[in-house]
Every structure is written in structure tokens, then in C-alpha cells.
Design a protein around this motif. Structure first.
Motif, PDB file in Angstrom:
ATOM      1  N   UNK A 144       0.847  -1.200   0.000  1.00 22.23           N
ATOM      2  CA  UNK A 144       0.000   0.000   0.000  1.00 22.23           C
ATOM      3  C   UNK A 144       0.876   1.242   0.000  1.00 22.23           C
ATOM      4  N   UNK A 145       0.387   2.308  -0.635  1.00 20.39           N
ATOM      5  CA  UNK A 145       1.179   3.526  -0.778  1.00 20.39           C
ATOM      6  C   UNK A 145       1.546   4.142   0.565  1.00 20.39           C
ATOM      7  N   UNK A 146       0.699   4.011   1.561  1.00 19.55           N
ATOM      8  CA  UNK A 146       1.020   4.600   2.868  1.00 19.55           C
ATOM      9  C   UNK A 146       2.151   3.858   3.577  1.00 19.55           C
ATOM     10  N   UNK A 147       2.541   2.691   3.091  1.00 17.18           N
ATOM     11  CA  UNK A 147       3.678   1.956   3.652  1.00 17.18           C
ATOM     12  C   UNK A 147       5.001   2.304   2.974  1.00 17.18           C
ATOM     13  N   UNK A 148       4.944   3.158   1.969  1.00 15.16           N
ATOM     14  CA  UNK A 148       6.152   3.574   1.254  1.00 15.16           C
ATOM     15  C   UNK A 148       6.575   4.942   1.760  1.00 15.16           C
ATOM     16  N   UNK A 166       5.532   5.452 -10.647  1.00 12.56           N
ATOM     17  CA  UNK A 166       5.513   5.104  -9.218  1.00 12.56           C
ATOM     18  C   UNK A 166       5.471   6.378  -8.378  1.00 12.56           C
ATOM     19  N   UNK A 167       6.305   7.358  -8.704  1.00  4.50           N
ATOM     20  CA  UNK A 167       6.319   8.620  -7.957  1.00  4.50           C
ATOM     21  C   UNK A 167       4.998   9.364  -8.078  1.00  4.50           C
ATOM     22  N   UNK A 168       4.430   9.388  -9.267  1.00  3.86           N
ATOM     23  CA  UNK A 168       3.152  10.063  -9.487  1.00  3.86           C
ATOM     24  C   UNK A 168       2.050   9.437  -8.633  1.00  3.86           C
ATOM     25  N   UNK A 169       1.957   8.130  -8.647  1.00  3.81           N
ATOM     26  CA  UNK A 169       0.934   7.435  -7.851  1.00  3.81           C
ATOM     27  C   UNK A 169       1.185   7.616  -6.362  1.00  3.81           C
ATOM     28  N   UNK A 170       2.445   7.602  -5.939  1.00  2.28           N
ATOM     29  CA  UNK A 170       2.783   7.780  -4.519  1.00  2.28           C
ATOM     30  C   UNK A 170       2.412   9.186  -4.058  1.00  2.28           C
TER      31      UNK A 170
END
Length: 177
Positions: free
Chosen positions: A95-99, A161-165
Motif C-alpha cells: 500500500x502507498x502509505x507503507x512507502x 511510481x512517484x506520481x501514484x505515490x
């Protein structure tokens, strides 16, 4: 939004052929160590140890490569999560919040730093830990995605990846207001 990146199957097959050759060479190192003695510092036992290490490494890499061949996609990027299937030992859904952050490393790789609980929550067997360690010495803090066996440009993948994050971070911040 769902973006999927597939494997370059030809590169994987070429890699398997190369690994098989290296595995055969390692067996030869183990069985005929005298042929590889070049100077007074090289010993038969050293060559046999190198052969054993090569057999372990190359057979595990062949197994890992064979396991990813039937997979349909290597990376999937959605609004909620990233799925990394690019290696046998990959973490899968993250999940994005884990990155915590991402960065480019070397020519063909992206390093993704994860929050510490992600590593503690996942049970990883010894074989996968070995493979993780062989590809990433910092495997307890980050994962590495290599575009070497993907059908995409590493720069394009990094931007997506950066855009989605970043998009997910904005969504979380707006929901807390």
C-alpha cells in the motif's frame, strides 16, 4: 488508474541459459579444481569452495527465474497500492502509505523504502531472505525493482511510481483535513 508492466520473456530465458552455463562451470570448478590452479596462492580447497558457492547461488537464481516466467505482469500500479511481482522474492502488494520514499539507483533500478512494520508483518522464509540479501544488502529497509527484465523504460516506471505515490499522499492529507 491501473498501469501494468510486463516481463521481457526473452531476457529472462537468456538469463536462464547464462545461469545454466555458470552452474555447469561451478560443477566443473568443484569436480576438477586442479585445472584452475594458476599460482602458488590458489589451492584446490579454495576452488572447491568457490564451486560450492557457485552451485548454491546459480541454482537458486535459476529457480527464482523459472518461478517468474508464468507470471502475467511484473509491476501493477493502482491508486491504492503497488504490486511488485518482478522477482520470485518480491513483496507483492504494498500500500502507498507503507512507502516512505523512492529513489533511482544505478542505471536500471529503483529503490523503494518501506516503513519498518511492513518487514516485521511479513513472514519471509530463509530461501527468500537469502535471495533478498543477494540482490539488496539493505533488504530490511527497502526493496529494489530492476527494469532489466521488464518491458519498459526505468525512467517511465519511476515517474509512474512517484506520481501514484504523491497522488496517494495528497489524498491522505486531504482526508485528514
Amino acid at each position: 488508474m491501473i498501469k501494468e508492466y510486463k516481463f521481457n520473456k526473452e531476457r529472462i530465458l537468456l538469463g536462464i541459459v547464462f545461469l545454466l552455463l555458470m552452474l555447469i562451470f561451478s560443477f566443473y570448478f568443484l569436480l576438477e579444481p586442479e585445472k584452475f590452479i594458476r599460482n602458488i596462492f590458489t589451492r584446490k580447497e579454495t576452488n572447491q569452495i568457490l564451486g560450492i558457492m557457485g552451485i548454491i547461488l546459480f541454482s537458486s537464481l535459476i529457480f527464482s527465474s523459472l518461478k517468474i516466467l508464468p507470471r502475467k505482469y511484473a509491476i501493477r500500479i493502482t491508486d491504492e497500492y503497488l504490486i511488485d511481482n518482478s522477482k520470485y522474492e518480491s513483496f507483492g502488494k504494498i500500500e502507498w502509505n507503507n512507502i516512505s520514499k523512492t529513489q533511482r539507483i544505478k542505471k536500471y533500478s529503483i529503490e523503494i523504502f518501506l516503513n519498518e512494520p511492513v518487514f516485521k508483518d511479513r513472514k519471509i522464509d530463509m530461501f527468500r531472505k537469502y535471495l533478498l540479501f543477494m540482490s539488496n544488502w539493505n533488504y530490511k529497509k527497502s526493496i529494489i525493482i530492476s527494469s532489466a527484465i521488464l518491458n519498459c523504460d526505468v525512467e517511465e516506471l519511476y515517474k509512474e511510481i512517484n506520481l501514484a505515490h504523491k497522488k496517494n499522499k495528497k489524498t491522505i492529507q486531504n482526508s485528514h483535513l
